[in-house]
Design an enzyme around this catalytic site. Structure first.
Site, short mmCIF file in Angstrom:
data_model
loop_
_atom_site.label_atom_id
_atom_site.label_comp_id
_atom_site.label_asym_id
_atom_site.label_seq_id
_atom_site.Cartn_x
_atom_site.Cartn_y
_atom_site.Cartn_z
N CYS A 201 0.82 -1.07 -0.16
CA CYS A 201 0.23 0.21 -0.16
C CYS A 201 0.87 1.19 0.04
O CYS A 201 1.76 1.41 0.93
CB CYS A 201 -0.82 -0.43 1.86
N GLY A 202 0.54 1.81 -0.78
CA GLY A 202 1.40 3.69 -1.01
C GLY A 202 1.56 4.15 0.12
O GLY A 202 1.78 5.10 0.91
N HIS A 203 0.11 4.42 0.84
CA HIS A 203 -0.29 5.33 1.60
C HIS A 203 0.63 5.12 3.43
O HIS A 203 0.41 5.90 3.49
CB HIS A 203 -2.05 5.25 1.70
N CYS A 204 0.04 3.22 3.27
CA CYS A 204 0.81 2.48 4.60
C CYS A 204 2.87 3.51 4.42
O CYS A 204 3.38 3.75 4.89
CB CYS A 204 1.48 1.23 4.20
#
Length: 641
Positions: A201-204
Site C-alpha cells: 500500500c502506497g499510503h502505508c
C-alpha cells in the site's frame, strides 16, 4: 571591419538603453540574486570515473542506470535527492560538497552522492521523496532516514558515527504484532495505537516513516505511549475482527477496548499531539456548582454524568463514552450530591446541556438520560448525538462540522454577530426562525453569517440578492434549493417554501455556464443546464471528463481526448464529453474528486456512473469502451471500434 565596429557600437548603445529603461544595472542584478539567499554557482570540478560514473565537487552523480550498482559498491553511502531549482538544495550544495571531500578520507571511506529527482523521478518515488532536499544513507545496501544536521561539520560527525564497525540502527520504535501476541500487548496497555497495513500500500509506505518518528517521541512520554502495527495481509483474522476494510487503518486501544483513530496523520506531530491528548480520563471531574457553571460551554453542548460514588459500576460505561468521543464533545463527571440536587437529576444520569446562547422556548435547557442496568455505551452515544445540535444553532465552529453531516439542512443567512453590540439583532432573527423550525423536526436549521459564507451564497445563486436575509436548503443529495429572496421576512412564505420541498415541488439550483450555441469541436461541451439532456440521455453511452481550466494534467490529456473523440465521431450512440467542474454543478453521483475525473455513464444506468480508472492513451479509452458499451455502435450491432 568598419561595419563590424559600427555594429558592436550599436549593440552596446542598445544595451545601455535597455538598462536605463528597465532600471536594472549590474549591481541591481547582483542584489536581486542575493535576495534569494542562494549562493551563485561556480563551475563544478568534474572527475570521470570508470563505467562512465562522474564525480562533481567530490559528490558522486547517481542516475537510474547506475544507482543500484553504486549502492552495492559503496558500503557507506549518503544520498541527496534534489531539484536544480530548489533554494534549500542550492544552500546545501557547498556544505555537502565540503563534507564529501572530507569524508572521502575517512577510514572506512564514506561516499556522498546526489540524484536529480526531477530527472530520475522513478528513484524519487522508490524512496518516497516528497520534498527537497531529501537525504537517505545506505549501509551495506540497507537504507535509513537521515535525520542529522545540514551543514558540513554536522554531516561529517553524523556519517562518521554510522561508519564505525560497531554501529547498529536503533531498533524500531513501532512494535510489530501478530495474532500470537496481539491481545497480550494491547490489553496490558492503558493506551496504544495500532496501524493495520498492507506492505504493497502506497499510503502505508508514506505513513511508515512518520509513524516511526512519532513512536520514538511517544516512547519518551511518562508513562510511555506505544505505537504498534499489524500486517493485515498476513493477520487477516485480526483485520476482520476490527473491521479493517482499507489501508492504513488506525485503531486506538484503551485498556484493550478499540475505537477509531480520529486524529490527523499528515506529520509525526499530528500523531504525537493527538495521542498525548488521549492520556487520562475523557471526563473531567467537576466538584461544585460554581465549577459546573464555568465548565458548561456557551456555544456548544456539554455532557455531564451525575453519579453518587466513583465505584458505581455505571461510571465505567459513561467514562468509556467520554474516552471514545473526547474529541467531539466536552465531558464532565459529578459525584457531589449538592450539585446533583441543584439540577434536579437522579444518580446515574447523563445530561446534555444546551449551549446557553442557543436557548429557545421550544426546547429544554438540558436533556436527561438515566442509565439503567440494560443501558449500553451505544445507547449513551446515540442519546448524546441526537441532542448535539440546538433547534437553531450557528453554522460556524464548533458546530459546523456536525451541520455538514446533516441533510436536509436549512441555512438562514444574515449578519450573524454575537458580540455585545449586535447580539440583540442576531437573536431577534434566530428566535423568529426557531418558531418555524419547531414545526419541521425532520429538517435541521441553522443561522449563517452572510459575509463569512459569501461563497456558499454565490454558488446557490444568492450572491447578489441584496436582501437582508436569504434562505438556502441543502437537500438529501446536496442539491441546492434557494428560496426566492424576501423583501421582508414572512413566516408564511418561509413555511410555504419548506412545504414545497417536502412535497418534492422545488427545483434545485444548478450553477451553469451558458451552453455553447454550437458544438464546434470533436468533444461535446456540457454545462450544468445541459447535463440532464446530454449525459443522462438514455439512448446513448457517455464518457465525460470533468476538468479545471488551470489543471496541468487536464491540459496534457486534452489532445489525446480530442483525438479519441475524432476517432469515434461516427459512433452515433456514443458521446465523448467534457465539463468545466469549477464553473458548473454536477449531480452527486458524478462528483469530481480531483482533476481530471472521468466517468462512463452507460445508457442503462445514468444514476450510478462508472469512474474511469484506466490508462490515458487513445487505445486505452477505446479498449475500455469496447468492454463497457451498452448500445450498438454503427448500424450492425456492437462492432469493433
Amino acid at each position: 571591419m568598419k561595419f563590424i565596429e559600427k555594429l558592436l557600437k550599436r549593440l552596446v548603445f542598445l544595451a545601455v538603453v535597455l538598462a536605463l529603461v528597465t532600471g536594472t544595472d549590474s549591481k541591481e542584478a547582483d542584489r536581486d540574486e542575493s535576495d534569494l539567499d542562494v549562493p551563485s554557482s561556480a563551475p563544478a570540478s568534474v572527475e570521470e570515473l570508470e563505467d562512465g560514473v562522474r564525480m562533481e565537487d567530490s559528490v558522486l552523480v547517481l542516475t537510474a542506470s547506475n544507482f543500484d550498482d553504486q549502492v552495492k559498491k559503496h558500503p557507506i553511502l549518503l544520498v541527496e535527492f534534489y531539484a536544480p531549482w530548489c533554494g534549500h538544495c542550492k544552500n546545501l550544495a557547498p556544505e555537502y560538497a565540503a563534507a564529501a571531500a572530507e569524508l572521502a578520507k575517512n577510514d572506512p571511506p564514506v561516499v556522498l552522492g546526489k540524484v536529480d529527482a526531477t530527472v530520475h523521478d522513478e528513484l524519487a518515488q522508490r524512496y518516497e521523496v516528497s520534498g527537497y532536499p531529501t537525504l537517505r544513507f545506505f549501509r551495506d545496501g540497507n537504507d535509513f532516514d537521515y535525520d542529522g544536521p545540514r551543514n558540513k561539520d554536522g554531516i561529517i560527525d553524523y556519517m562518521k558515527e554510522r561508519a564505525t564497525p560497531d554501529w547498529e540502527p536503533e531498533p524500531d520504535a513501532v512494535l510489530s504484532l501478530t495474532k500470537d501476541d496481539f491481545d497480550g500487548v494491547v490489553e496490558n496497555e492503558k493506551l496504544i495505537l495500532v496501524e493495520f497495513y498492507a506492505p504493497w500500500c502506497g499510503h502505508c509506505k508514506r505513513l511508515a516513516p512518520l509513524y516511526e518518528k512519532a513512536a520514538k517521541q511517544l516512547k519518551k512520554q511518562d508513562p510511555p505511549i506505544l505505537l504498534a502495527k499489524v500486517d493485515a495481509t498476513k493477520e487477516s483474522d485480526l483485520a476482520n475482527r476490527f473491521d479493517v476494510t482499507g489501508y492504513p487503518t488506525l485503531k486506538l486501544f484503551r485498556n484493550g477496548r478499540a475505537s477509531d483513530y480520529k486524529g490527523k496523520s499528515d506529520s509525526e506531530y499530528d500523531i504525537v499531539s493527538f495521542m498525548i491528548g488521549q492520556v487520562g480520563d475523557g471526563a473531567k471531574e467537576v466538584k461544585n456548582s460554581k465549577a459546573l457553571k464555568e465548565f458548561i460551554y456557551e456555544d456548544d453542548i456539554t455532557v455531564v454524568g451525575f453519579f453518587d460514588t466513583s465505584d458505581n459500576t455505571k461510571v465505567s460505561l459513561y467514562k468509556d463514552e467520554a474516552d471514545d468521543y473526547r474529541d467531539d464533545y466536552r465531558f464532565g463527571i459529578v459525584f457531589d450530591e449538592t450539585v446533583r440536587k441543584a439540577y434536579k437529576v437522579n444518580p446515574n444520569s447523563v445530561v446534555v446541556f444546551n449551549p446557553e446562547r442557543y436557548y429557545t422556548q421550544y426546547e429544554p435547557k438540558w436533556y436527561v438520560l438515566e442509565i439503567k442496568d440494560d443501558t449500553t455505551s451505544a445507547d449513551i452515544h446515540k442519546f448524546v448525538a441526537e441532542h448535539s445540535l440546538p433547534l437553531v444553532g450557528s453554522y460556524s465552529p464548533p458546530l459546523q462540522q456536525r451541520y455538514n453531516e446533516k441533510r436536509p439542512l436549512c441555512l438562514i443567512f444574515y449578519s450573524v454577530d454575537f458580540s455585545f453590540e449586535h447580539k440583540e439583532a442576531t437573536q431577534f432573527w434566530r428566535k423568529k426562525i426557531a418558531a418555524v423550525a419547531n414545526k419541521y423536526p425532520d429538517i435541521t436549521f441553522a443561522i449563517a453569517d452572510d459575509e463569512t459564507n459569501a461563497k456558499m451564497l454565490e454558488t446557490a445563486g444568492l450572491g447578489d440578492s441584496g436582501e437582508e436575509l436569504n434562505v438556502l436548503l441543502l437537500g438529501a443529495d446536496d442539491e441546492k434549493f434557494p428560496m426566492e429572496p424576501m423583501e421582508e421576512y414572512d413566516s408564511d412564505d418561509f413555511k410555504e417554501f419548506l412545504d414545497k420541498y417536502k412535497k418534492g415541488k422545488l427545483k434545485p439550483y444548478l450553477k451553469s455556464q451558458r451552453p455553447p450555441k454550437k458544438q464546434s469541436g470533436p468533444v461535446t461541451v456540457v454545462v450544468g443546464s445541459t447535463f440532464e439532456k446530454i449525459v443522462k440521455d438514455p439512448t446513448k453511452d457517455v464518457l465525460i471528463e470533468f476538468y479545471a481550466p488551470w489543471c496541468g494534467h487536464c491540459k496534457n490529456l486534452e489532445p489525446k481526448y480530442e483525438a479519441l473523440a475524432k476517432k469515434l465521431k461516427k459512433e452515433k450512440n456514443l458521446v465523448i464529453a467534457k465539463m468545466d467542474a469549477t464553473a458548473n454543478d454536477t449531480p452527486v453521483a458524478y462528483k469530481a474528486s480531483g482533476f481530471p475525473t472521468i466517468y462512463f455513464a452507460p445508457s442503462n444506468n445514468k444514476e450510478s456512473p462508472l469512474k474511469y480508472e484506466g490508462g490515458r492513451d487513445v487505445d486505452d479509452f477505446i479498449d475500455y469502451l469496447k468492454d463497457h458499451a451498452t448500445v450498438s455502435f454503427g448500424k450492425g450491432g456492437k462492432e469493433e471500434l
